[in-house]
Motif scaffolding. Structure first.
Motif, short mmCIF file in Angstrom:
data_model
loop_
_atom_site.label_atom_id
_atom_site.label_comp_id
_atom_site.label_asym_id
_atom_site.label_seq_id
_atom_site.Cartn_x
_atom_site.Cartn_y
_atom_site.Cartn_z
N ASN A 186 32.27 -32.71 -51.01
CA ASN A 186 33.37 -33.10 -50.12
C ASN A 186 32.99 -33.09 -48.64
O ASN A 186 33.78 -33.49 -47.79
CB ASN A 186 34.57 -32.17 -50.33
CG ASN A 186 35.13 -32.29 -51.73
OD1 ASN A 186 35.02 -33.34 -52.36
ND2 ASN A 186 35.71 -31.21 -52.24
N GLN A 188 32.49 -30.34 -46.74
CA GLN A 188 33.30 -29.31 -46.08
C GLN A 188 32.37 -28.31 -45.37
O GLN A 188 31.79 -27.43 -45.99
CB GLN A 188 34.17 -28.58 -47.11
CG GLN A 188 35.21 -29.47 -47.76
CD GLN A 188 36.04 -28.72 -48.80
OE1 GLN A 188 35.66 -27.66 -49.27
NE2 GLN A 188 37.19 -29.27 -49.16
N GLN A 192 27.71 -34.11 -46.11
CA GLN A 192 28.01 -34.52 -47.48
C GLN A 192 26.73 -35.00 -48.19
O GLN A 192 25.97 -35.79 -47.66
CB GLN A 192 29.05 -35.63 -47.49
CG GLN A 192 29.59 -35.95 -48.88
CD GLN A 192 30.70 -36.99 -48.81
OE1 GLN A 192 30.56 -38.02 -48.17
NE2 GLN A 192 31.81 -36.71 -49.46
#
Length: 215
Positions: A186, A188, A192
């Protein structure tokens, strides 16, 4: 008869004098004409000399201006070359400093990671990282759930989350492995990467992503 001959002789002398006077007058006219012609030639020569001198001066001025322009161009080219070289050296120095800074940061992370591995077990690392992650997630959710613009403090926290979950994951903590996979899938707090995500999912084995605490 002698009188007649004398009269003819006198007339002949008179005619001769008239012819001589006419020749002298013609010679004088010719002399004046030649003088006028010489003066005209002198004026023409002076004009031609003046014209040639002006042409030479004009060509010399143009040549001087051309040489000055070429000199200015060479000076400008040399200045631009020096500026380009200085910019290149500055960029190389900046790149070298950035690489050195990155190397220092990497060494610091590795040292912190080694310290974490040595002083904490997988469960402690995992739980501490969970607290940090959910603190950051709470702040991200408040502003719409975007992970693309973390503050410096938030990014530092996520770097520690990744370090601690990685340390726990290397101790075969499956939930930490799966959570790392979700972070990379994702993007985060990390860049990525589906390849990196797949690696951690694979390591997590039986612990499916759907059971991960990370969403």
């Amino acid at each position: 008869q002698m009188k007649e001959q004398s009269s003819k002789l006198e007339a002949s002398r008179k005619r001769s004098d008239e012819l001589e006077a006419a020749l002298e007058a013609a010679a004088e006219v010719l002399k004046k004409y030649e003088q006028a012609e010489r003066e005209a030639m002198e004026r023409q020569n002076l004009e031609e000399k003046r014209r040639l001198r002006e042409k030479a001066e004009r060509e010399a001025s143009e040549r001087r201006q051309s040489e000055e322009a070429e000199w200015r161009r060479l000076v400008e080219a040399e200045r631009e070359a020096k500026e380009a070289e200085a910019a290149m050296l500055a960029q190389e120095a900046a790149n070298r400093a950035a690489r050195e800074q990155e190397a220092l940061l990497q060494a610091k992370r590795e040292a912190e990671f080694a310290a974490l591995e040595s002083r904490k077990d997988a469960v402690e690392l995992y739980e501490e990282a969970c607290h940090l992650y959910f603190d950051v997630k709470k702040e991200v959710d408040k502003r719409g759930g975007s992970w693309t613009q973390l503050s410096e403090d938030q990014q530092d926290s996520m770097d520690r989350v990744v370090e601690m979950w990685r340390a726990a994951a290397l101790q075969s903590h499956h939930q930490a492995q799966c959570n790392l996979g979700v972070l990379y899938a994702n993007g985060q707090g990390v860049t990525q990467s589906y390849t990196e995500a797949a690696k951690w999912y694979k390591l997590s084995k039986s612990f499916a992503p759907v059971h991960s605490l990370v969403r």
